[in-house]
Write a protein that holds these residues in place. Structure first.
Motif, PDB file in Angstrom:
ATOM      1  N   ASP A 207      10.280 -50.391   7.298  1.00  0.00           N
ATOM      2  CA  ASP A 207      11.714 -50.650   7.270  1.00  0.00           C
ATOM      3  C   ASP A 207      12.443 -50.030   8.444  1.00  0.00           C
ATOM      4  O   ASP A 207      13.674 -50.078   8.469  1.00  0.00           O
ATOM      5  CB  ASP A 207      12.371 -50.068   6.019  1.00  0.00           C
ATOM      6  CG  ASP A 207      11.604 -50.182   4.751  1.00  0.00           C
ATOM      7  OD1 ASP A 207      11.180 -51.289   4.417  1.00  0.00           O
ATOM      8  OD2 ASP A 207      11.420 -49.156   4.083  1.00  0.00           O
ATOM      9  N   TRP A 211      12.481 -41.840   6.186  1.00  0.00           N
ATOM     10  CA  TRP A 211      12.405 -41.554   4.749  1.00  0.00           C
ATOM     11  C   TRP A 211      12.004 -40.102   4.539  1.00  0.00           C
ATOM     12  O   TRP A 211      11.060 -39.609   5.182  1.00  0.00           O
ATOM     13  CB  TRP A 211      11.368 -42.451   4.069  1.00  0.00           C
ATOM     14  CG  TRP A 211      11.806 -43.877   3.903  1.00  0.00           C
ATOM     15  CD1 TRP A 211      11.687 -44.889   4.808  1.00  0.00           C
ATOM     16  CD2 TRP A 211      12.428 -44.457   2.737  1.00  0.00           C
ATOM     17  NE1 TRP A 211      12.190 -46.058   4.288  1.00  0.00           N
ATOM     18  CE2 TRP A 211      12.650 -45.821   3.016  1.00  0.00           C
ATOM     19  CE3 TRP A 211      12.810 -43.960   1.496  1.00  0.00           C
ATOM     20  CZ2 TRP A 211      13.242 -46.694   2.094  1.00  0.00           C
ATOM     21  CZ3 TRP A 211      13.404 -44.828   0.574  1.00  0.00           C
ATOM     22  CH2 TRP A 211      13.611 -46.173   0.886  1.00  0.00           C
ATOM     23  N   ASP A 214       8.305 -39.434   3.228  1.00  0.00           N
ATOM     24  CA  ASP A 214       7.346 -39.756   4.287  1.00  0.00           C
ATOM     25  C   ASP A 214       7.338 -38.635   5.334  1.00  0.00           C
ATOM     26  O   ASP A 214       6.285 -38.216   5.815  1.00  0.00           O
ATOM     27  CB  ASP A 214       7.703 -41.075   4.997  1.00  0.00           C
ATOM     28  CG  ASP A 214       7.882 -42.264   4.053  1.00  0.00           C
ATOM     29  OD1 ASP A 214       8.386 -42.065   2.939  1.00  0.00           O
ATOM     30  OD2 ASP A 214       7.540 -43.391   4.448  1.00  0.00           O
ATOM     31  N   TYR A 269      11.531 -36.987  -3.756  1.00  0.00           N
ATOM     32  CA  TYR A 269      11.732 -36.730  -2.328  1.00  0.00           C
ATOM     33  C   TYR A 269      12.718 -35.571  -2.142  1.00  0.00           C
ATOM     34  O   TYR A 269      12.523 -34.708  -1.284  1.00  0.00           O
ATOM     35  CB  TYR A 269      12.275 -37.978  -1.623  1.00  0.00           C
ATOM     36  CG  TYR A 269      11.261 -39.084  -1.346  1.00  0.00           C
ATOM     37  CD1 TYR A 269      10.007 -39.089  -1.925  1.00  0.00           C
ATOM     38  CD2 TYR A 269      11.584 -40.135  -0.489  1.00  0.00           C
ATOM     39  CE1 TYR A 269       9.095 -40.112  -1.663  1.00  0.00           C
ATOM     40  CE2 TYR A 269      10.686 -41.159  -0.213  1.00  0.00           C
ATOM     41  CZ  TYR A 269       9.446 -41.145  -0.805  1.00  0.00           C
ATOM     42  OH  TYR A 269       8.546 -42.151  -0.536  1.00  0.00           O
ATOM     43  N   GLU A 469       0.767 -49.220   4.858  1.00  0.00           N
ATOM     44  CA  GLU A 469       1.646 -48.729   3.796  1.00  0.00           C
ATOM     45  C   GLU A 469       0.984 -48.756   2.412  1.00  0.00           C
ATOM     46  O   GLU A 469       1.157 -47.824   1.622  1.00  0.00           O
ATOM     47  CB  GLU A 469       2.864 -49.656   3.793  1.00  0.00           C
ATOM     48  CG  GLU A 469       3.831 -49.502   2.692  1.00  0.00           C
ATOM     49  CD  GLU A 469       4.931 -50.556   2.789  1.00  0.00           C
ATOM     50  OE1 GLU A 469       4.720 -51.609   3.429  1.00  0.00           O
ATOM     51  OE2 GLU A 469       6.003 -50.298   2.229  1.00  0.00           O
ATOM     52  N   HIS A 492       1.966 -47.373   8.975  1.00  0.00           N
ATOM     53  CA  HIS A 492       2.960 -46.666   8.165  1.00  0.00           C
ATOM     54  C   HIS A 492       2.624 -45.181   8.223  1.00  0.00           C
ATOM     55  O   HIS A 492       1.548 -44.762   7.793  1.00  0.00           O
ATOM     56  CB  HIS A 492       2.876 -47.205   6.728  1.00  0.00           C
ATOM     57  CG  HIS A 492       4.190 -47.274   6.047  1.00  0.00           C
ATOM     58  ND1 HIS A 492       5.184 -48.160   6.424  1.00  0.00           N
ATOM     59  CD2 HIS A 492       4.709 -46.558   5.015  1.00  0.00           C
ATOM     60  CE1 HIS A 492       6.234 -47.996   5.639  1.00  0.00           C
ATOM     61  NE2 HIS A 492       5.977 -47.014   4.788  1.00  0.00           N
ATOM     62  N   TRP A 494       3.212 -42.578   6.652  1.00  0.00           N
ATOM     63  CA  TRP A 494       2.806 -41.743   5.516  1.00  0.00           C
ATOM     64  C   TRP A 494       1.304 -41.845   5.255  1.00  0.00           C
ATOM     65  O   TRP A 494       0.770 -41.186   4.374  1.00  0.00           O
ATOM     66  CB  TRP A 494       3.626 -42.042   4.262  1.00  0.00           C
ATOM     67  CG  TRP A 494       3.354 -43.325   3.506  1.00  0.00           C
ATOM     68  CD1 TRP A 494       2.320 -44.198   3.674  1.00  0.00           C
ATOM     69  CD2 TRP A 494       4.125 -43.837   2.413  1.00  0.00           C
ATOM     70  NE1 TRP A 494       2.414 -45.233   2.777  1.00  0.00           N
ATOM     71  CE2 TRP A 494       3.511 -45.029   1.984  1.00  0.00           C
ATOM     72  CE3 TRP A 494       5.282 -43.402   1.747  1.00  0.00           C
ATOM     73  CZ2 TRP A 494       4.012 -45.803   0.930  1.00  0.00           C
ATOM     74  CZ3 TRP A 494       5.772 -44.166   0.709  1.00  0.00           C
ATOM     75  CH2 TRP A 494       5.147 -45.351   0.320  1.00  0.00           C
TER      76      TRP A 494
HETATM   77  C1  RAM Z   1       9.338 -48.157   1.190  1.00  0.00           C
HETATM   78  C2  RAM Z   1       8.679 -47.565   2.365  1.00  0.00           C
HETATM   79  C3  RAM Z   1       8.896 -46.071   2.538  1.00  0.00           C
HETATM   80  C4  RAM Z   1       8.924 -45.339   1.230  1.00  0.00           C
HETATM   81  C5  RAM Z   1       9.827 -45.998   0.249  1.00  0.00           C
HETATM   82  C6  RAM Z   1       9.865 -45.329  -1.100  1.00  0.00           C
HETATM   83  O1  RAM Z   1      10.545 -48.674   1.546  1.00  0.00           O
HETATM   84  O2  RAM Z   1       7.339 -47.866   2.252  1.00  0.00           O
HETATM   85  O3  RAM Z   1       7.878 -45.579   3.341  1.00  0.00           O
HETATM   86  O4  RAM Z   1       9.257 -43.998   1.381  1.00  0.00           O
HETATM   87  O5  RAM Z   1       9.423 -47.317   0.068  1.00  0.00           O
END
Ligand code: RAM
Length: 509
Positions: A207, A211, A214, A269, A469, A492, A494
């Motif tokens: 996106d 975040w 992340d 988070y 992701e 991604h 993370w």
């Molecule tokens: C999605 C993305 C992002 C994550 C959120 C919760 O939009 O994958 O990395 O943190 O979800």
């Protein structure tokens, strides 16, 4: 209300990008293959230098492979074969992280997120010859190029990509790495590099946001690789600059055209912010930042203290993320609270806030006993969550990380999980990262290594050079967003755990 002091601090941190030029390494063909990941694979057909000796007619198309994924802008140097330009040139371009985005380009889009995330363009260029740089930044390894219309024939003189990131060079492997580990480490570093832009993005295709959850994992990997702490400080200040009216940190920040906070919140988070701060302090010694952030970190717990206690009376903490799948998050949510509260107590100790520290430690002890008493099933010897007493990997992982169980008990819990096929499995590398952390904390280095090689190793076997992701080995088309894997983010940040766990010294070793 925005905190202008934190915003100014964010802006003072260096966010300059490095730029470098990359060129295609092969001309490839996209082939449907049931055995390939998501049903598609690229096969090399020729070398760009030879291929571009010939001009292209209306309707001709080709695909270029840049060898690995980069983030940046595309430049095209084009001319028509005879300099008689009685019409513009019109091209269709598709920028792809994975073969499926090109293989299924004509399929009706069935994702639930905006299809504007799909990286495709129709470009119309007047006045040949010209050098044209597309204005948008893309994340791509493959470029699909179709000549919709051209005066005469079209000559491609040059195609290059100006890659960009806050960091450029990957670190060399550690001496003890074997060949598989070298690949895992490089793909992880590349994933993080591509996401390190003016802020650390979740994914450079989608996106494209900062975040909070992340960022915490990315900070761990940054600490053992690029060590660009300025960028991470910038991100911490940005997250802190836009609290909601009740004081909760937004789950993410949009940084362009100028930064603002997202309406969305994720309570896990918010709690984990304290762990991010503690790690940053341990790596940089920046006590001033820790002092500035302490009230905000503490506030996140004040907001949900009562909800966390309700875990034992049918309630629980609202709006936690934990992982992308449908399951009861109550126990895992309480685990993130407890894990993070321990970190907050450690911060209070560093800052000499002793009455706070004592209060947090008391709360930690109460929570540990309550979680053990109310959510541990003595028959199954596993933690169960919610009214249906669900068993998930997420609950056990977070109970280990929260040190509700320790030592042999933690080892046994994780071992029992492997023998419980009905336990709901993780979907994202985000939760798999926490599984590795749980193995680490429980003193199971062998299991950690095995899982890292099995899970992330399968991504390499599937042909990936960056980590995605979501990844469930036996469900390649899985997507959290409707029914179209093209919308998934293939790079991604993370997911960059391997570099962290391969490079950090493991507990119990
Ligand atoms: C999605 C993305 C992002 C994550 C959120 C919760 O939009 O994958 O990395 O943190 O979800």
């Amino acid at each position: 209300m925005e905190n202008s002091f934190f915003l100014t601090c964010a802006k003072q941190r260096n966010s300059a990008l490095k730029h470098w030029r990359v060129r295609p390494v092969a001309v490839v063909k996209c082939i449907h293959d049931d055995a390939a990941w998501q049903g598609w694979q690229m096969r090399t057909v020729s070398r760009p230098a030879e291929f571009f000796k010939r001009p292209f007619r209306n309707g001709e198309r080709f695909i270029l492979d840049f060898g690995e994924e980069f983030v940046g802008q595309l430049s095209l140097r084009l001319r028509s074969s005879e300099n008689f330009n009685d019409s513009p040139v019109r091209l269709k371009l598709i920028f792809a992280e994975s073969p499926v985005e090109i293989g299924e380009r004509n399929r009706r889009y069935q994702g639930s997120l905006s299809r504007a995330w799909i990286q495709e363009e129709i470009v119309t260029l007047d006045d040949m010859p010209q050098l044209y740089k597309l204005p948008r930044v893309y994340a791509m390894r493959y470029l699909y190029f179709e000549v919709i219309a051209t005066p005469g024939k079209l000559c491609v003189e040059e195609i290059y990509f100006t890659a960009q990131s806050a960091v450029r060079d990957l670190l060399p492997p550690l001496e003890q790495f074997d060949a598989d580990e070298i690949q895992l480490d490089r793909a992880a570093q590349r994933t993080l590099r591509n996401c390190m832009q003016e802020v650390v993005l979740d994914g450079p295709k989608r996106d494209r946001r900062l975040w909070l959850g992340d960022l915490r994992l990315e900070a761990q990997v940054n600490a053992v690789t690029f060590r660009n702490f300025d960028l991470f400080e910038r991100c911490i200040y940005l997250l802190a600059a836009f609290p909601h009216a009740n004081g909760q940190i937004p789950a993410c920040i949009f940084d362009k055209p100028s930064p603002y906070g997202c309406r969305c919140v994720l309570s896990d988070y918010s709690f984990l912010f304290s762990d991010l701060l503690l790690l940053h302090y341990q790596e940089t010694g920046n006590r001033k930042l820790l002092e500035e952030m302490y009230p905000l970190a503490k506030k996140q717990f004040d907001l949900f203290r009562a909800d966390c206690r309700n875990t034992f009376s049918g309630g629980g903490i609202p709006k936690t993320f934990i992982d992308w799948c449908n399951f009861d998050r109550t126990v895992a949510g309480a685990g993130t609270y407890l894990f993070s509260l321990r970190k907050l107590a450690a911060i209070a100790a560093i800052l000499g806030q002793h009455s706070d520290r004592k209060a947090f430690e008391r709360e930690v002890a109460e929570l540990v006993s309550a979680l053990r008493a109310h959510t541990f099933d003595p028959g199954k010897k596993l933690f169960v969550s919610g009214p249906k007493r669900e068993i998930s990997w997420a609950s056990q992982i977070w109970m280990v990380l929260a040190e509700t169980v320790t030592g042999d008990e933690a080892k046994e819990l994780l071992a029992r999980l492997e023998e419980t096929p009905e336990a709901i499995s993780p979907v994202t590398p985000y939760l798999h990262h926490h599984l590795l952390a749980a193995y680490d904390l429980a003193g199971e280095p062998e299991k950690l290594r095995r899982h890292l090689r099995n899970y992330w190793g399968k991504m390499i076997q599937a042909g990936m050079n960056v980590f995605p992701e979501v990844f469930v080995p036996d469900n390649p088309r899985l997507t959290p967003y409707g029914n179209d894997p093209r919308i998934n983010s293939a790079c991604h940040a993370w997911s960059c755990a391997p570099a962290y766990f391969l490079r950090k010294k493991q507990s119990g070793q």
